[in-house]
Design a protein around this motif. Structure first.
Motif, PDB file in Angstrom:
ATOM      1  N   TYR A  79      21.014  -6.948 -46.190  1.00 43.48           N
ATOM      2  CA  TYR A  79      20.790  -7.077 -44.757  1.00 43.48           C
ATOM      3  C   TYR A  79      20.364  -8.508 -44.441  1.00 43.48           C
ATOM      4  O   TYR A  79      19.477  -9.067 -45.086  1.00 43.48           O
ATOM      5  N   ASN A  80      20.999  -9.062 -43.444  1.00 45.47           N
ATOM      6  CA  ASN A  80      20.786 -10.464 -43.112  1.00 45.47           C
ATOM      7  C   ASN A  80      20.245 -10.582 -41.689  1.00 45.47           C
ATOM      8  O   ASN A  80      20.851 -10.065 -40.742  1.00 45.47           O
ATOM      9  N   GLN A  81      19.100 -11.243 -41.543  1.00 46.94           N
ATOM     10  CA  GLN A  81      18.577 -11.560 -40.215  1.00 46.94           C
ATOM     11  C   GLN A  81      19.085 -12.957 -39.868  1.00 46.94           C
ATOM     12  O   GLN A  81      18.711 -13.949 -40.485  1.00 46.94           O
ATOM     13  N   LEU A  82      19.991 -13.014 -38.880  1.00 45.74           N
ATOM     14  CA  LEU A  82      20.694 -14.244 -38.546  1.00 45.74           C
ATOM     15  C   LEU A  82      20.187 -14.836 -37.239  1.00 45.74           C
ATOM     16  O   LEU A  82      20.142 -14.158 -36.208  1.00 45.74           O
ATOM     17  N   TYR A  83      19.784 -16.094 -37.291  1.00 44.79           N
ATOM     18  CA  TYR A  83      19.445 -16.866 -36.093  1.00 44.79           C
ATOM     19  C   TYR A  83      20.598 -17.846 -35.872  1.00 44.79           C
ATOM     20  O   TYR A  83      20.774 -18.797 -36.632  1.00 44.79           O
ATOM     21  N   LEU A  84      21.401 -17.612 -34.832  1.00 49.81           N
ATOM     22  CA  LEU A  84      22.575 -18.428 -34.552  1.00 49.81           C
ATOM     23  C   LEU A  84      22.262 -19.395 -33.416  1.00 49.81           C
ATOM     24  O   LEU A  84      21.831 -18.982 -32.333  1.00 49.81           O
ATOM     25  N   SER A  85      22.477 -20.671 -33.679  1.00 51.51           N
ATOM     26  CA  SER A  85      22.138 -21.693 -32.692  1.00 51.51           C
ATOM     27  C   SER A  85      23.343 -22.579 -32.437  1.00 51.51           C
ATOM     28  O   SER A  85      23.984 -23.065 -33.374  1.00 51.51           O
ATOM     29  N   ALA A  86      23.676 -22.790 -31.156  1.00 44.17           N
ATOM     30  CA  ALA A  86      24.801 -23.628 -30.769  1.00 44.17           C
ATOM     31  C   ALA A  86      24.371 -25.089 -30.688  1.00 44.17           C
ATOM     32  O   ALA A  86      23.292 -25.403 -30.190  1.00 44.17           O
ATOM     33  N   VAL A  87      25.227 -25.972 -31.201  1.00 39.81           N
ATOM     34  CA  VAL A  87      24.987 -27.417 -31.119  1.00 39.81           C
ATOM     35  C   VAL A  87      25.990 -28.000 -30.132  1.00 39.81           C
ATOM     36  O   VAL A  87      27.203 -27.812 -30.283  1.00 39.81           O
ATOM     37  N   LYS A  88      25.476 -28.697 -29.113  1.00 41.22           N
ATOM     38  CA  LYS A  88      26.337 -29.231 -28.062  1.00 41.22           C
ATOM     39  C   LYS A  88      26.305 -30.756 -28.066  1.00 41.22           C
ATOM     40  O   LYS A  88      25.308 -31.377 -28.434  1.00 41.22           O
ATOM     41  N   ASP A  89      27.435 -31.353 -27.631  1.00 41.28           N
ATOM     42  CA  ASP A  89      27.467 -32.808 -27.495  1.00 41.28           C
ATOM     43  C   ASP A  89      26.915 -33.213 -26.129  1.00 41.28           C
ATOM     44  O   ASP A  89      26.432 -32.370 -25.349  1.00 41.28           O
ATOM     45  N   LEU A  90      26.977 -34.485 -25.810  1.00 40.48           N
ATOM     46  CA  LEU A  90      26.398 -34.987 -24.566  1.00 40.48           C
ATOM     47  C   LEU A  90      27.093 -34.408 -23.335  1.00 40.48           C
ATOM     48  O   LEU A  90      26.512 -34.368 -22.241  1.00 40.48           O
ATOM     49  N   SER A  91      28.336 -33.947 -23.522  1.00 43.31           N
ATOM     50  CA  SER A  91      29.078 -33.365 -22.383  1.00 43.31           C
ATOM     51  C   SER A  91      28.843 -31.867 -22.249  1.00 43.31           C
ATOM     52  O   SER A  91      29.394 -31.224 -21.364  1.00 43.31           O
ATOM     53  N   GLY A  92      28.030 -31.312 -23.108  1.00 45.65           N
ATOM     54  CA  GLY A  92      27.735 -29.885 -23.038  1.00 45.65           C
ATOM     55  C   GLY A  92      28.724 -29.012 -23.775  1.00 45.65           C
ATOM     56  O   GLY A  92      28.657 -27.789 -23.683  1.00 45.65           O
ATOM     57  N   ASN A  93      29.646 -29.614 -24.526  1.00 43.62           N
ATOM     58  CA  ASN A  93      30.616 -28.834 -25.291  1.00 43.62           C
ATOM     59  C   ASN A  93      30.010 -28.421 -26.632  1.00 43.62           C
ATOM     60  O   ASN A  93      29.369 -29.232 -27.301  1.00 43.62           O
ATOM     61  N   VAL A  94      30.243 -27.166 -27.009  1.00 43.99           N
ATOM     62  CA  VAL A  94      29.724 -26.673 -28.284  1.00 43.99           C
ATOM     63  C   VAL A  94      30.600 -27.216 -29.412  1.00 43.99           C
ATOM     64  O   VAL A  94      31.788 -26.912 -29.491  1.00 43.99           O
ATOM     65  N   THR A  95      30.018 -28.007 -30.286  1.00 48.03           N
ATOM     66  CA  THR A  95      30.763 -28.603 -31.411  1.00 48.03           C
ATOM     67  C   THR A  95      30.530 -27.855 -32.707  1.00 48.03           C
ATOM     68  O   THR A  95      31.423 -27.759 -33.542  1.00 48.03           O
ATOM     69  N   HIS A  96      29.320 -27.329 -32.896  1.00 50.49           N
ATOM     70  CA  HIS A  96      28.981 -26.649 -34.145  1.00 50.49           C
ATOM     71  C   HIS A  96      28.063 -25.469 -33.860  1.00 50.49           C
ATOM     72  O   HIS A  96      27.469 -25.373 -32.776  1.00 50.49           O
ATOM     73  N   PHE A  97      27.955 -24.597 -34.842  1.00 51.31           N
ATOM     74  CA  PHE A  97      26.948 -23.546 -34.827  1.00 51.31           C
ATOM     75  C   PHE A  97      26.148 -23.638 -36.127  1.00 51.31           C
ATOM     76  O   PHE A  97      26.725 -23.872 -37.195  1.00 51.31           O
ATOM     77  N   ILE A  98      24.842 -23.484 -36.004  1.00 50.47           N
ATOM     78  CA  ILE A  98      23.973 -23.456 -37.171  1.00 50.47           C
ATOM     79  C   ILE A  98      23.459 -22.031 -37.351  1.00 50.47           C
ATOM     80  O   ILE A  98      22.931 -21.429 -36.407  1.00 50.47           O
ATOM     81  N   GLY A  99      23.637 -21.493 -38.536  1.00 52.36           N
ATOM     82  CA  GLY A  99      23.168 -20.137 -38.831  1.00 52.36           C
ATOM     83  C   GLY A  99      22.006 -20.171 -39.808  1.00 52.36           C
ATOM     84  O   GLY A  99      22.168 -20.631 -40.938  1.00 52.36           O
ATOM     85  N   ILE A 100      20.839 -19.719 -39.378  1.00 53.05           N
ATOM     86  CA  ILE A 100      19.677 -19.607 -40.247  1.00 53.05           C
ATOM     87  C   ILE A 100      19.602 -18.156 -40.706  1.00 53.05           C
ATOM     88  O   ILE A 100      19.530 -17.245 -39.888  1.00 53.05           O
TER      89      ILE A 100
END
Length: 511
Positions: free
Chosen positions: A101-122
């Motif tokens: 069982y995995n407790q996942l914290y998913l966080s979106a990384v955005k550039d200066l224009s507000g576009n999502v470029t990456h996701f970080i999963g803890i």
């Protein structure tokens, strides 16, 4: 404080910090198709059991294996679609199929224009907590009467289970925690030429006057089994004084239930001596047959080419058609023979990869142009980014790409497009071929790269020997890469492989 006065953490130190943490961390690239993983730390590798090279380039959904209907997966998909953060608990599976069982914290990384470029999963492994919760819930639900009923049912079933054990066409031993034999089925007694009196009550290693005191068997029972219950398909070869050499496939399981059967050890022994011998004879036959056919077939190819060159200008259309058809069928036979020889060399380890730097983009472009020129019914669409230099065996990689694209065309007769995507994912080159054709059933996905395996429905309608994908898989493995497939019946397939960008130039690869 001005920007120039700010101090930034050195990337090397940051990478060391991420690898030192006990929390799993992955980073995906949202700008690439299918949002592939481009980074994972050591804790994540340990958590899921996959190596770094097997993770990079995959979408995170591969961790859910067949368990695709979880509500958490839809929450994650929704968060990615909207570029939002989310926290979920999801069921994942390790490389060897173990649930965690995995407790996942998913966080979106955005550039200066507000576009999502990456996701970080803890990611945190909360299996122990979930098991404790489930155990607690079970204890509340169970009653004393249910325990009594279950015990009674087990006692009544003991004789029935014993009958089943005796009918199994495989040797089976039941031992206590000290490896003393409690029972042995007739198949074991017959296979190893012993009596029940010589077996029951004896220590496993003392059977047959010490014949079973095998170092590999001790290693499995005393070191591997206690830490990795169960043990599956563990191969042991041993020379028995009275029955000769035996090649055995062992499966062991320690029963961890409470009560009468606590700490019992089950050991199943499959004698694969003859099976392996048959496989070896088949490999020997393929090797001999392919080499014996090579010389006369080369002669036939030469004669057909000579007929085409010396054909009179006034030859009839029927005669020209017969010669052309002969050339096509001889070429097809020559290709089948080449594949058989490749398989033979793979099995004997006699093929060497000729590694050198080459222009990967040019290789892909020229390969696709050649296939497209011979393909009228399909349009091959190439997308992605330039790769430039690659270190590998160019001719063998051409063979892999040609096979994957040819299969995509062959098995999608009603679809007119084949999509190719090339990208650089972390320190890997990723090459994908998507078709919109027949697709592959889930039960067949794990077998498509096996030698001579062909999907049942496809086998009926499409000719072939089932060795092309096996050869491709071996070539990619010996480039230190990974080849895999994702598919759904009726919706097509995606075959992908990754290759490391930087291979040791001095390394020698053989398969």
């Amino acid at each position: 404080m001005s920007v120039s006065e700010k101090r930034f953490l050195d990337p090397t130190i940051l990478a060391s910090v991420l690898d030192a943490t006990n929390t799993g961390i992955v980073i995906t690239d949202n700008l690439l198709p299918d949002n592939p993983i481009i980074y994972c730390n050591a804790a994540f590798e340990k958590m899921c059991g996959y190596d770094h090279d097997e993770i990079i380039g995959h979408n995170c959904r591969f961790l859910q294996n067949k368990d695709r209907s979880q509500e958490a997966r839809f929450e994650i998909a929704e968060a990615i679609r909207n570029g939002e953060n989310c926290v979920v608990e999801i069921r994942n599976y390790t490389k060897d199929g173990q649930l965690f069982y995995n407790q996942l914290y998913l966080s979106a990384v955005k550039d200066l224009s507000g576009n999502v470029t990456h996701f970080i999963g803890i990611q945190n492994d909360v299996t122990s907590r979930k098991k404790a919760e489930q155990t607690l819930q079970m204890n509340f639900k169970e009653t004393e009467q249910k325990v009594i009923d279950r015990t009674k049912m087990l006692k009544e079933s003991e004789e029935y289970l014993s009958s089943i054990v005796e009918t199994i066409r495989e040797s089976l031993l039941v031992m206590d925690k000290d490896y003393t034999i409690l029972s042995a089925n007739h198949h074991f007694l017959n296979t190893f030429k012993v009596s029940l009196n010589e077996t029951k009550g004896k220590l496993l290693y003392d059977l047959g006057n010490g014949q079973w005191d095998i170092p590999e068997l001790r290693l499995m029972m005393e070191e591997i089994l206690p830490t990795n219950n169960p043990v599956l398909d563990y191969e042991v070869e041993h020379e028995f004084p009275h029955i000769g050499r035996k090649l055995m496939l062992l499966n062991a399981h320690r029963v961890e239930l409470e009560g009468q059967f606590k700490d019992r050890i089950l050991l199943a022994i499959e004698d694969i001596t003859e099976k392996r011998a048959v496989e070896q004879r088949k490999d020997d036959f393929l090797s001999i047959a392919s080499h014996e056919l090579k010389t006369p077939l080369t002669t036939v190819v030469g004669y057909v080419q000579m007929m085409q060159r010396l054909m009179p200008e006034n030859s009839s259309e029927r005669f020209r058609s017969v010669v052309d058809k002969t050339e096509r069928y001889v070429a097809r036979l020559n290709q089948l023979l080449k594949e058989l020889m490749d398989v033979s060399r793979i099995q004997t380890g006699n093929i060497e990869l000729h590694m050198d730097y080459f222009d990967f983009d040019k290789m892909v472009r020229e390969t696709i142009e050649g296939i497209q020129a011979a393909t009228r019914g399909h349009r091959i669409i190439v997308k992605g980014q330039p790769i430039n230099q690659c270190y590998g065996d160019e001719s063998n990689l051409v063979q892999v790409i040609t096979n994957l694209i040819s299969n995509a065309i062959k098995y999608s007769p009603d679809s007119k497009e084949i999509d190719i995507h090339v990208s650089r994912v972390s320190s890997f080159i990723k090459f994908s071929v998507r078709d919109y054709g027949l697709g592959i059933k889930e039960d067949d996905l794990k077998k498509v790269f096996e030698r001579f395996y062909r999907v049942g429905e496809i086998q009926k309608n499409y000719p072939g020997m089932g060795i092309g994908l096996y050869i491709c898989d071996q070539i990619i493995k010996n480039h230190k890469g990974t080849l895999w497939v994702e598919s759904e019946p009726g919706k097509g397939s995606v075959f992908s492989f990754t290759l490391p960008v930087n291979l040791d130039k001095k390394a020698a690869y053989e398969y």
